[in-house]
Design a protein around this motif. Sequence first.
Motif, PDB file in Angstrom:
ATOM      1  N   LYS A 170       0.874  -1.159  -0.015  1.00  0.00           N
ATOM      2  CA  LYS A 170       0.103  -0.058  -0.073  1.00  0.00           C
ATOM      3  C   LYS A 170       0.931   1.316  -0.052  1.00  0.00           C
ATOM      4  CE  LYS A 170      -4.485   0.646   1.718  1.00  0.00           C
ATOM      5  NZ  LYS A 170      -5.567   0.709   2.439  1.00  0.00           N
ATOM      6  N   GLU A 171       1.980   1.110   0.558  1.00  0.00           N
ATOM      7  CA  GLU A 171       2.838   2.395   0.442  1.00  0.00           C
ATOM      8  C   GLU A 171       4.366   1.809   1.017  1.00  0.00           C
ATOM      9  OE1 GLU A 171       2.797   3.950   5.231  1.00  0.00           O
ATOM     10  OE2 GLU A 171       1.069   4.462   3.843  1.00  0.00           O
ATOM     11  N   LEU A 172       5.412   2.658   0.659  1.00  0.00           N
ATOM     12  CA  LEU A 172       6.706   2.276   0.625  1.00  0.00           C
ATOM     13  C   LEU A 172       7.331   3.126   2.027  1.00  0.00           C
ATOM     14  CD1 LEU A 172       8.033   3.126  -2.892  1.00  0.00           C
ATOM     15  CD2 LEU A 172       7.667   0.788  -1.555  1.00  0.00           C
ATOM     16  N   LYS A 173       7.890   1.967   2.948  1.00  0.00           N
ATOM     17  CA  LYS A 173       8.559   2.836   3.899  1.00  0.00           C
ATOM     18  C   LYS A 173      10.090   2.540   3.644  1.00  0.00           C
ATOM     19  CE  LYS A 173       8.555   2.875   8.730  1.00  0.00           C
ATOM     20  NZ  LYS A 173       9.923   2.659   9.361  1.00  0.00           N
ATOM     21  N   THR A 174      11.174   3.431   3.489  1.00  0.00           N
ATOM     22  CA  THR A 174      12.453   3.380   2.971  1.00  0.00           C
ATOM     23  C   THR A 174      13.591   3.411   4.289  1.00  0.00           C
ATOM     24  OG1 THR A 174      12.449   5.434   1.962  1.00  0.00           O
ATOM     25  CG2 THR A 174      12.326   3.648   0.617  1.00  0.00           C
ATOM     26  N   ASP A 175      14.677   3.115   4.376  1.00  0.00           N
ATOM     27  CA  ASP A 175      15.479   3.248   5.226  1.00  0.00           C
ATOM     28  C   ASP A 175      16.576   4.269   4.718  1.00  0.00           C
ATOM     29  OD1 ASP A 175      17.172   1.754   3.646  1.00  0.00           O
ATOM     30  OD2 ASP A 175      17.233  -0.044   4.930  1.00  0.00           O
ATOM     31  N   ASN A 176      17.780   4.294   5.558  1.00  0.00           N
ATOM     32  CA  ASN A 176      18.887   5.184   5.185  1.00  0.00           C
ATOM     33  C   ASN A 176      20.238   4.465   4.374  1.00  0.00           C
ATOM     34  OD1 ASN A 176      17.406   7.028   6.094  1.00  0.00           O
ATOM     35  ND2 ASN A 176      18.219   6.685   8.318  1.00  0.00           N
ATOM     36  N   SER A 177      19.864   3.282   3.811  1.00  0.00           N
ATOM     37  CA  SER A 177      20.819   2.740   2.945  1.00  0.00           C
ATOM     38  C   SER A 177      21.346   3.562   1.866  1.00  0.00           C
ATOM     39  CB  SER A 177      20.345   1.418   2.670  1.00  0.00           C
ATOM     40  OG  SER A 177      19.402   1.615   1.496  1.00  0.00           O
ATOM     41  N   PRO A 178      22.749   3.852   1.207  1.00  0.00           N
ATOM     42  CA  PRO A 178      23.126   4.545   0.491  1.00  0.00           C
ATOM     43  C   PRO A 178      22.224   4.585  -1.026  1.00  0.00           C
ATOM     44  CG  PRO A 178      24.947   3.129   1.100  1.00  0.00           C
ATOM     45  CD  PRO A 178      23.897   2.687   1.660  1.00  0.00           C
ATOM     46  N   ASN A 179      21.732   3.540  -1.431  1.00  0.00           N
ATOM     47  CA  ASN A 179      20.824   3.570  -2.477  1.00  0.00           C
ATOM     48  C   ASN A 179      19.371   4.354  -2.084  1.00  0.00           C
ATOM     49  OD1 ASN A 179      22.328   2.135  -4.307  1.00  0.00           O
ATOM     50  ND2 ASN A 179      21.041   0.156  -4.556  1.00  0.00           N
ATOM     51  N   GLN A 180      19.130   4.160  -1.115  1.00  0.00           N
ATOM     52  CA  GLN A 180      17.770   5.248  -0.840  1.00  0.00           C
ATOM     53  C   GLN A 180      18.037   6.424  -0.481  1.00  0.00           C
ATOM     54  OE1 GLN A 180      15.288   3.643  -1.894  1.00  0.00           O
ATOM     55  NE2 GLN A 180      16.649   1.464  -1.855  1.00  0.00           N
ATOM     56  N   VAL A 181      19.422   6.778  -0.133  1.00  0.00           N
ATOM     57  CA  VAL A 181      19.348   8.043   0.108  1.00  0.00           C
ATOM     58  C   VAL A 181      19.532   8.848  -1.004  1.00  0.00           C
ATOM     59  CG1 VAL A 181      21.298   9.699   0.856  1.00  0.00           C
ATOM     60  CG2 VAL A 181      20.768   7.905   2.279  1.00  0.00           C
ATOM     61  N   ARG A 182      20.487   8.083  -2.284  1.00  0.00           N
ATOM     62  CA  ARG A 182      20.232   8.629  -3.547  1.00  0.00           C
ATOM     63  C   ARG A 182      18.858   8.757  -4.139  1.00  0.00           C
ATOM     64  NH1 ARG A 182      24.060   5.374  -5.383  1.00  0.00           N
ATOM     65  NH2 ARG A 182      22.859   4.070  -6.444  1.00  0.00           N
ATOM     66  N   ALA A 183      17.982   7.764  -3.875  1.00  0.00           N
ATOM     67  CA  ALA A 183      16.741   7.880  -4.349  1.00  0.00           C
ATOM     68  C   ALA A 183      15.992   9.202  -3.886  1.00  0.00           C
ATOM     69  CB  ALA A 183      15.818   6.637  -4.221  1.00  0.00           C
ATOM     70  N   GLN A 184      16.097   9.406  -2.355  1.00  0.00           N
ATOM     71  CA  GLN A 184      15.573  10.375  -1.854  1.00  0.00           C
ATOM     72  C   GLN A 184      15.907  11.939  -2.369  1.00  0.00           C
ATOM     73  OE1 GLN A 184      12.703   9.886   0.135  1.00  0.00           O
ATOM     74  NE2 GLN A 184      13.189   7.875  -0.538  1.00  0.00           N
ATOM     75  N   ALA A 185      17.406  11.954  -2.817  1.00  0.00           N
ATOM     76  CA  ALA A 185      17.928  13.002  -3.106  1.00  0.00           C
ATOM     77  C   ALA A 185      17.402  13.329  -4.679  1.00  0.00           C
ATOM     78  CB  ALA A 185      19.422  12.936  -3.409  1.00  0.00           C
ATOM     79  N   ALA A 186      17.322  12.475  -5.412  1.00  0.00           N
ATOM     80  CA  ALA A 186      16.691  12.647  -6.695  1.00  0.00           C
ATOM     81  C   ALA A 186      15.371  13.155  -6.617  1.00  0.00           C
ATOM     82  CB  ALA A 186      16.923  11.359  -7.514  1.00  0.00           C
ATOM     83  N   LEU A 187      14.392  12.349  -5.753  1.00  0.00           N
ATOM     84  CA  LEU A 187      13.043  12.906  -5.633  1.00  0.00           C
ATOM     85  C   LEU A 187      13.075  14.432  -5.175  1.00  0.00           C
ATOM     86  CD1 LEU A 187      10.951  10.032  -3.614  1.00  0.00           C
ATOM     87  CD2 LEU A 187      10.478  11.198  -5.593  1.00  0.00           C
ATOM     88  N   GLN A 188      13.747  14.665  -4.430  1.00  0.00           N
ATOM     89  CA  GLN A 188      13.744  16.197  -3.871  1.00  0.00           C
ATOM     90  C   GLN A 188      14.141  17.064  -4.906  1.00  0.00           C
ATOM     91  OE1 GLN A 188      16.325  16.296  -0.360  1.00  0.00           O
ATOM     92  NE2 GLN A 188      14.888  15.427   0.920  1.00  0.00           N
TER      93      GLN A 188
END
Length: 527
Positions: free
Chosen positions: A100-118
């Motif tokens: 239903k929704e995504l909950k992401t953590d702070n692994s390097p890949n996800q940090v990059r994804a969050q930066a791209a989203l921002q």
Amino acid sequence: IMNSANGNDSKKFKGEVRSPGVPSRVVHVRKLPNDINEAEVIGLGLPFGKVTNLLMLKGKNQAFLELNSEECAQTMVSYYSSVTPVIRNHPIYMQYSTHKELKTDNSPNQVRAQAALQAVNALHGGGMGTMAISADASSMGGGAQSPVLRVIVENLFYPVTLDVLHQIFSKFGTVLKIITFTKNNQFQALIQYADAMTAQHAKLSLDGQNIYNACCTLRISFSKLTSLNVKYNNDKSRDYTRPDLPTADSQPSLDPQTMAAAAFAAPGIISASPYGGAHAFPPTFAIQQAGLSVPGIPSALASLGVSHTGMAAAAAAASRLGLSGLTATGGHNVLLVSNLNPESVTPHCLFILFGVYGDVMRVKILFNKKENALIQMSDGTQAQLAMSHLNGQRLHGRAMRVTLSKHTTVQLPREGHEDQGLTKDFSNSPLHRFKKPGSKNYSNIFPPSATLHLSNIPPSVVEDDLRRLFGSSGATVKAFKFFQKDRKMALIQMGSVEEAIESLIEFHNHDLGENHHLRVSFSKSTI
């Protein structure tokens, strides 16, 4: 818990798990190319609403994209089920996630994804066209919209030509006519598609997008007109169904510098020089015009720099909008089709299938690699059309890959050299659908679908005859309906899109007796 092949991306998902196929605001994207970047994945979701989260599973060539509402995700999944997106020649597939929704953590890949989203949200936030679709989603069901779009180009920093518009808007379906004009000091265009649904898709995907970085913003609405009357084919207006129209005395085509200067002299243009006014834009714009790459700004959203000539600008604009595989159409009328089933494919079957989207001149199945074929269309626009509709579709159990070939023609075997019938010339075939200018077939071009449109049915042929005929190849006939007003036409729904594709190949031009040969095409309707 999901583990990606990278090993360190274990993700916990919140919310109950649901069965696939049930709409969810999380979309599962598969078969991504290895070198995909976060911005490109986000770009798949942007036309449909705000992307609120992203989970990249690069090792598995997959990603999960969370949109701000289930409605946006539904529009996205239903749109891409009819128009397969392609990134670097890879057809991409998507379906609803069971989460239903995504909950992401702070692994390097996800940090990059969050930066791209921002970065993307910042770029699309300040009035630069986040394409909220709540108003449009309701009319996706093919409401009473017009097939004609009214396009205003705001912030016209570089000239936008009729060819640029044709390149961009052709990606969504056949453009029949374009008229360009200037009104209230704004460059505007009217663009007519074959049907309102295609116009709706194009509006949804392109409204609010910039053709070049931070300028030439498209503002798109439905026109009150339902058909355009084009008198002349020139650089201001064109009717693609009537190549025979006169050119009138349109301005001789100016060289790029003069054209640029003329465009910049118009009132309301920011600056008379392409670089002089760059300070009026965010600093990233000025830096990119200087040819430097900017860290942190997703490359998929950056312009390809400046090119004023029509075709180069069109290709740049197309790639700016992420329309991969689009290049200047001059001369690109040969397609390379790969991943064919060598046991079943014939030149004739490719001629019939690709003939739905344009007139096929020649077909060559490669002697040493029979899963590959070259197909020569009569022009570049038809080649683009066939590529956008057929890439990723399944034929004889395999997903075809369709790309533009470097070849400009398909060579026939030399006299006395037999190639086992693998090369065929169809230039004089009576089965071409688009020979006649203004042919009705131009307005009946649709993506492959499970429902087929049948026409030219003689009075003596009844529903059972057609159900038997289409079932004779082992396919499932799910539904059948004659047109109420015209018994010469009917709709027949097959078990799947793949069955419909194979039935069209097998039964188009089938002799039904009484000198009636069946005509088969894809339908946008369902029964």
